[in-house]
Design an enzyme around this catalytic site. Sequence first.
Site, short mmCIF file in Angstrom:
data_model
loop_
_atom_site.label_atom_id
_atom_site.label_comp_id
_atom_site.label_asym_id
_atom_site.label_seq_id
_atom_site.Cartn_x
_atom_site.Cartn_y
_atom_site.Cartn_z
N ILE A 181 0.87 -1.18 0.00
CA ILE A 181 0.00 0.00 0.00
C ILE A 181 0.90 1.23 0.00
CG2 ILE A 181 -1.87 1.19 1.19
CD1 ILE A 181 -2.37 -1.57 2.61
N ASP A 182 0.94 1.92 -1.12
CA ASP A 182 1.86 3.04 -1.30
C ASP A 182 1.10 4.35 -1.18
OD1 ASP A 182 3.91 4.72 -1.93
OD2 ASP A 182 4.05 4.15 -4.04
N SER A 183 1.36 5.06 -0.08
CA SER A 183 0.69 6.35 0.12
C SER A 183 1.15 7.39 -0.89
CB SER A 183 0.94 6.85 1.55
OG SER A 183 2.34 7.01 1.78
N GLY A 184 2.31 7.14 -1.55
CA GLY A 184 2.80 8.08 -2.54
C GLY A 184 2.19 7.88 -3.92
N ASN A 185 1.43 6.79 -4.09
CA ASN A 185 0.80 6.53 -5.38
C ASN A 185 -0.49 7.35 -5.47
OD1 ASN A 185 -0.22 5.50 -7.76
ND2 ASN A 185 -0.77 3.51 -6.90
#
Length: 307
Positions: A181-185
């Site tokens: 889970i990439d918060s930067g995506n």
Amino acid sequence: MVVYLDAVWVLNLLIDACLLKLTALMLKRQTSWIHLWSGALIASAVVLILFTPAAFLVDHPIGKLIYSVIIIFVTFGFHRITVFLQNLAAFYFTAFAIGGGLFAVHYFFQDGSFYASNRFLNTMNYGDPISWMTVIIGFPILWFFSKKRLNQTVTRKWQSSTIADVIVRFSDITIEAKAMIDSGNKLTDPLTQAPVMFLSKEVCQGNVPEVFFQAEKAPAGSLDLEDLTGDWKSRVAWVPYRAVDGTSRMTLAVRPDQVLILYEGKRIECTKSLVAFVDHSLSSSGDFSSILHPDMLLHGKMIETAS
């Protein structure tokens, strides 16, 4: 035998300061340099106490424990008993870890006769030149090695807390993968506001047309999508995005029938999403092969508790 007590004390002062700093880094504790060096000064004073009539105070295990409590109190203060005990336990852990590492290095370079002799059992033996070199050179190396391992442990712990199982379905094709889970995506389709997730080729096992993996490097409009079957062709969408260099580009994404996310015992369904395929591995360590958009969890529908 001549004992250079000043040299022994200075060496212990530096070592104790480094151990206390490593303890602070391990637990992410904030402490001033004054408190740190005050704690190190008290810790190193045990070398001087051993040559006084008060040596019996730090010879007994209870005395050593009380002395350690004073060191931690001076360095980190006292806020709550649980926090204080964490600080004390971490200090012992770093001391045992570094001390054990130094003993291992020393053992590696010494022959068995050294440990069989009385010198090893003599408490007044403050080290031969080899053991001093082991401490002076080996301690900084072990300190940086331990700090590096701690940072890697924290990183992997953070990564493991952001890893989820994901199931992607296209008609009769089901793809299962580990996803981060990439918060930067922040990539979304500007028309439908559907979040875009990324899926590596390694988990698709030939179930996805090869042209989708070529889209990552090929310019928009140069791909031949005519050979796609009607079902795949109806799922294709071009999503614009801004590259790191500031240029505007397009990526090819595919609309799945369903995306199921299994995270922290929950089963989350995301029907409004897009999948972009990549030809390379997304994790150098192989921990995950997919990258999720955080909105997929935020706006997804929890359908049942994962068993």
